[in-house]
Design a protein around this motif. Structure first.
Motif, short mmCIF file in Angstrom:
data_model
loop_
_atom_site.label_atom_id
_atom_site.label_comp_id
_atom_site.label_asym_id
_atom_site.label_seq_id
_atom_site.Cartn_x
_atom_site.Cartn_y
_atom_site.Cartn_z
N LYS A 1 26.24 -3.70 19.08
CA LYS A 1 25.18 -4.69 19.24
C LYS A 1 24.02 -4.11 20.05
O LYS A 1 22.85 -4.34 19.74
CB LYS A 1 25.73 -5.96 19.91
CG LYS A 1 26.64 -6.76 19.00
CD LYS A 1 27.04 -8.09 19.64
CE LYS A 1 27.90 -8.91 18.69
NZ LYS A 1 28.30 -10.23 19.28
N TRP A 2 24.33 -3.35 21.11
CA TRP A 2 23.28 -2.67 21.87
C TRP A 2 22.46 -1.79 20.92
O TRP A 2 21.22 -1.80 20.96
CB TRP A 2 23.89 -1.81 22.97
CG TRP A 2 24.35 -2.53 24.20
CD1 TRP A 2 25.55 -3.15 24.38
CD2 TRP A 2 23.64 -2.69 25.43
NE1 TRP A 2 25.62 -3.68 25.64
CE2 TRP A 2 24.47 -3.42 26.31
CE3 TRP A 2 22.38 -2.29 25.88
CZ2 TRP A 2 24.08 -3.75 27.61
CZ3 TRP A 2 21.99 -2.61 27.17
CH2 TRP A 2 22.83 -3.34 28.02
N ILE A 3 23.17 -1.04 20.10
CA ILE A 3 22.49 -0.11 19.18
C ILE A 3 21.61 -0.86 18.19
O ILE A 3 20.44 -0.52 17.98
CB ILE A 3 23.53 0.77 18.46
CG1 ILE A 3 24.21 1.71 19.46
CG2 ILE A 3 22.88 1.54 17.31
CD1 ILE A 3 25.43 2.42 18.91
N ASN A 4 22.17 -1.90 17.58
CA ASN A 4 21.40 -2.67 16.60
C ASN A 4 20.16 -3.31 17.21
O ASN A 4 19.08 -3.31 16.62
CB ASN A 4 22.29 -3.75 15.96
CG ASN A 4 23.36 -3.18 15.05
OD1 ASN A 4 23.28 -2.02 14.65
ND2 ASN A 4 24.36 -3.98 14.72
N LEU A 5 20.32 -3.86 18.41
CA LEU A 5 19.19 -4.50 19.08
C LEU A 5 18.12 -3.48 19.42
O LEU A 5 16.92 -3.72 19.19
CB LEU A 5 19.66 -5.22 20.35
CG LEU A 5 20.61 -6.42 20.15
CD1 LEU A 5 21.12 -6.92 21.49
CD2 LEU A 5 19.92 -7.54 19.39
#
Length: 253
Positions: free
Chosen positions: A149-153
């Motif tokens: 999720k960190w990466i996608n955001l």
């Protein structure tokens, strides 16, 4: 520098785009800013006026002028952006940026819930006006995001127009990329770095142990944020291997 030492890591030169030291100004007076810049100005790259302190800071325009005259960009903390958004005052926020001649703006959602597409739209709109720094991560220690999720955001916010993305830790360094003890979430950092270039991220790292960890992981020219004014020179010595914590790390004997 004042004298010559061999085997010192090469630092990027100002104005830097990598190896940034972002300083957290939590309410310095104009005179304190002048004193700070006299000593640490060469090593400070960006100044954040923490959270919403600019709302209550006296002599704000005078203070901003001192930073501007020193060639150091300033921006309002992301919490101020959120304070305007929650009150449906986005256009007012844009006017405030113009009024104070701000060249940077932070877009965050650490204190309020904003749909991510809506957040990216704010980034897109503001990037037409100023250089945008976005922040990923919650100020709520109970909200733990999975690495993907960190990466996608981060990827979406960079695509939307963010110049840099900040990895949230707060001014205490006990949320987001850190556990409540201040310990680095190492697995999270390793995962993020598989997809997001290190030079694109500003890692909030207010504690010395955190600064040391990141410098050893990525090197002298890592972007570090939420550095206290009194810690700017100490951080620079960490970057150069001139403090015991990193003394052996950069030696090439």
């Amino acid at each position: 520098m004042n004298y010559i030492l061999k085997n010192i890591p090469e630092r990027t030169q100002k104005p830097r785009v990598n190896g940034l030291t972002m300083v957290m100004d939590k309410g310095l007076s104009v005179r304190e800013v002048e004193d700070f810049l006299e000593v640490a100005g060469p090593h400070a790259d960006i100044i954040k006026l923490g959270w919403s302190t600019s709302y209550v800071t006296p002599n704000l325009e005078r203070k901003l002028k001192v930073y501007k005259d020193a060639g150091i960009p300033v921006y309002f903390g992301g919490t101020l952006f959120e304070a305007f958004i929650i009150r449906n005052q986005f256009d007012d926020y844009r006017r405030i940026l113009d009024k104070y001649g701000m060249e940077l703006a932070e877009v965050s959602d650490g204190s309020i819930e904003i749909g991510h597409e809506e957040k990216c739209e704010y980034i897109r709109k503001l990037s037409e006006q100023v250089t945008v720094i976005s922040e990923v991560g919650s100020k709520d220690a109970a909200k733990i995001l999975a690495p993907y999720k960190w990466i996608n955001l981060m990827q979406a916010e960079i695509q939307a127009g963010a110049w840099k993305v900040i990895a949230e830790a707060r001014e205490a360094g006990n949320v987001g990329i850190f556990r409540d003890s201040g310990e680095v979430r190492q697995g999270l950092i390793d995962e993020i770095l598989t997809q997001i270039p290190a030079e694109t991220i500003i890692w909030e790292a207010p504690q010395k142990a955190q600064q040391v960890w990141f410098i050893k992981l990525i090197g002298s020219n890592i972007n570090l944020g939420n550095i206290a004014p009194s810690d700017v020179i100490p951080v620079e010595t960490l970057r150069l291997g001139l403090r015991s914590d990193t003394f052996d790390h950069f030696l090439n004997l």
